[in-house]
Scaffold this motif. Structure first.
Motif, PDB file in Angstrom:
ATOM      1  N   ALA A   1       0.824  -1.214   0.000  1.00  0.00           N
ATOM      2  CA  ALA A   1       0.000   0.000   0.000  1.00  0.00           C
ATOM      3  C   ALA A   1       0.853   1.258   0.000  1.00  0.00           C
ATOM      4  CB  ALA A   1      -0.928   0.001   1.210  1.00  0.00           C
ATOM      5  N   GLN A   2       2.060   1.155   0.545  1.00  0.00           N
ATOM      6  CA  GLN A   2       2.927   2.323   0.652  1.00  0.00           C
ATOM      7  C   GLN A   2       3.263   2.909  -0.715  1.00  0.00           C
ATOM      8  OE1 GLN A   2       3.581   3.680   3.546  1.00  0.00           O
ATOM      9  NE2 GLN A   2       4.719   5.363   2.605  1.00  0.00           N
ATOM     10  N   ILE A   3       3.353   2.052  -1.727  1.00  0.00           N
ATOM     11  CA  ILE A   3       3.662   2.524  -3.081  1.00  0.00           C
ATOM     12  C   ILE A   3       2.553   3.444  -3.573  1.00  0.00           C
ATOM     13  CG2 ILE A   3       4.104   1.814  -5.469  1.00  0.00           C
ATOM     14  CD1 ILE A   3       5.081  -0.887  -4.293  1.00  0.00           C
ATOM     15  N   TYR A   4       1.306   3.045  -3.333  1.00  0.00           N
ATOM     16  CA  TYR A   4       0.174   3.888  -3.735  1.00  0.00           C
ATOM     17  C   TYR A   4       0.138   5.172  -2.915  1.00  0.00           C
ATOM     18  CZ  TYR A   4      -4.550   5.649  -4.252  1.00  0.00           C
ATOM     19  OH  TYR A   4      -5.626   6.472  -4.468  1.00  0.00           O
ATOM     20  N   LYS A   5       0.410   5.060  -1.614  1.00  0.00           N
ATOM     21  CA  LYS A   5       0.381   6.242  -0.746  1.00  0.00           C
ATOM     22  C   LYS A   5       1.424   7.267  -1.171  1.00  0.00           C
ATOM     23  CE  LYS A   5      -1.461   3.862   3.321  1.00  0.00           C
ATOM     24  NZ  LYS A   5      -1.178   3.364   4.684  1.00  0.00           N
ATOM     25  N   GLU A   6       2.582   6.788  -1.593  1.00  0.00           N
ATOM     26  CA  GLU A   6       3.624   7.706  -2.065  1.00  0.00           C
ATOM     27  C   GLU A   6       3.184   8.403  -3.345  1.00  0.00           C
ATOM     28  OE1 GLU A   6       7.155   5.402  -2.404  1.00  0.00           O
ATOM     29  OE2 GLU A   6       7.480   5.281  -0.230  1.00  0.00           O
ATOM     30  N   GLU A   7       2.435   7.679  -4.174  1.00  0.00           N
ATOM     31  CA  GLU A   7       1.908   8.265  -5.410  1.00  0.00           C
ATOM     32  C   GLU A   7       0.948   9.401  -5.080  1.00  0.00           C
ATOM     33  OE1 GLU A   7       1.456   9.041  -9.238  1.00  0.00           O
ATOM     34  OE2 GLU A   7       2.582   7.249  -8.712  1.00  0.00           O
ATOM     35  N   ILE A   8       0.068   9.165  -4.117  1.00  0.00           N
ATOM     36  CA  ILE A   8      -0.906  10.182  -3.716  1.00  0.00           C
ATOM     37  C   ILE A   8      -0.202  11.363  -3.053  1.00  0.00           C
ATOM     38  CG2 ILE A   8      -2.901  10.637  -2.239  1.00  0.00           C
ATOM     39  CD1 ILE A   8      -3.401   8.910  -4.769  1.00  0.00           C
ATOM     40  N   LEU A   9       0.844  11.073  -2.279  1.00  0.00           N
ATOM     41  CA  LEU A   9       1.603  12.133  -1.613  1.00  0.00           C
ATOM     42  C   LEU A   9       2.248  13.051  -2.641  1.00  0.00           C
ATOM     43  CD1 LEU A   9       2.442  13.147   1.196  1.00  0.00           C
ATOM     44  CD2 LEU A   9       4.513  11.752   0.985  1.00  0.00           C
ATOM     45  N   GLU A  10       2.724  12.459  -3.743  1.00  0.00           N
ATOM     46  CA  GLU A  10       3.336  13.258  -4.807  1.00  0.00           C
ATOM     47  C   GLU A  10       2.317  14.200  -5.436  1.00  0.00           C
ATOM     48  OE1 GLU A  10       5.094  10.620  -7.592  1.00  0.00           O
ATOM     49  OE2 GLU A  10       6.562   9.818  -6.178  1.00  0.00           O
TER      50      GLU A  10
END
Length: 276
Positions: free
Chosen positions: A253-262
């Motif tokens: 899930a962290q990969i998606y969260k980093e995408e949203i953070l960007e």
């Protein structure tokens, strides 16, 4: 009385030795847990069970995703897909030919990088489409499932899986697909022969009856697979999966969260400049 031989590595630096042994054991447990997680979560008869095209927004289709996961052959020229590129570019993710499944989250991140790189997909339009797709949470998790399923099957064919549980899952899926493919060819011939010999009036009824038989076989297999899951639960390897399942899900899930953070960070900076 003979004293047991003590390896030099232990008595010279016992803390380092045991630290390395513990690290190896933890890595091994995570490898097992990740591999079984992938097998249980992503092993399906049809990829359409993992990704549908029912999302309203114009995101990348399952077919397009799979086309870039696989190699593409045109004549004598072969365009390596994500799976082949990953294996060739990351030999350190394999030990004695066996994939170290703790790298699955990295593989997802790697695949995302390729799919959003126009030099890989040969088109800015396609790269932008994948970039937009990865920002959608539903599409992201479905894509992860397809990537996981394809990776498992690829590694199975390369004899690169570690656990018997994952091997069994993939083997059963592949066998059923072959069976369904054979049945499909047979039912096609039966329907054709029926039409030629008895006319086309009842051809649809024959096709429907054959379809029901096909569905019954598939459902029977699903029940057997579900039974296998129950049997596997008593094995020690499966217990590692249960122990680490939550942390594995968080890691992916962290990969998606980093995408949203960007996405959010530029918006936040804009808001600050605007005085909000």
């Amino acid at each position: 009385m003979n004293t047991p031989h003590t390896p030099t590595a232990i008595y010279k630096d016992p803390e380092r030795y045991y630290r390395e042994e513990v690290k190896k054991e933890v890595f091994n447990r995570y490898n097992i847990a990740f591999e079984i997680f992938m097998a249980e979560q992503y092993s399906r008869i049809h990829y359409s069970e993992l990704m549908d095209n029912g999302i309203d927004e114009p995101f990348a289709s399952k077919q397009r995703l799979i086309s870039w996961i696989n190699d593409n052959t045109k004549g004598k020229e072969v365009r390596p897909g994500i799976l082949t590129k990953y294996r060739l570019e990351h030999p350190n993710h394999f030990e004695n030919g066996i994939w170290q499944a703790r790298y699955f989250s990295y593989f997802v991140h790697y695949a995302k990088g390729l799919l959003t790189d126009e030099t890989f997909v040969k088109s800015k339009k396609i790269a932008d489409e994948f970039n937009r797709s990865f920002k959608n949470e539903q599409w992201y998790w479905q894509a992860v499932a397809v990537l996981g399923a394809k990776l498992l099957e690829y590694l199975y064919d390369k004899n690169a899986l570690q656990t018997d549980i994952a091997k069994t899952y993939v083997r059963q899926i592949k066998l059923l697909r072959q069976l369904l493919k054979s049945i499909g060819r047979i039912t096609g011939r039966v329907a054709k022969n029926y039409a030629e010999n008895y006319g086309y009036d009842n051809t649809e009824a024959v096709k429907e009856a054959l379809f029901v038989i096909n569905q019954s076989i598939e459902e029977s297999f699903r029940q057997q697979l579900a039974l296998s899951y129950q049997i596997f639960k008593s094995q020690k390897e499966y217990q590692y999966y249960q122990l680490y399942k939550e942390s594995i899900e968080k890691d992916i899930a962290q990969i998606y969260k980093e995408e949203i953070l960007e996405i959010k960070q530029p918006l936040q900076r804009t808001a600050l400049k605007s005085g909000f």
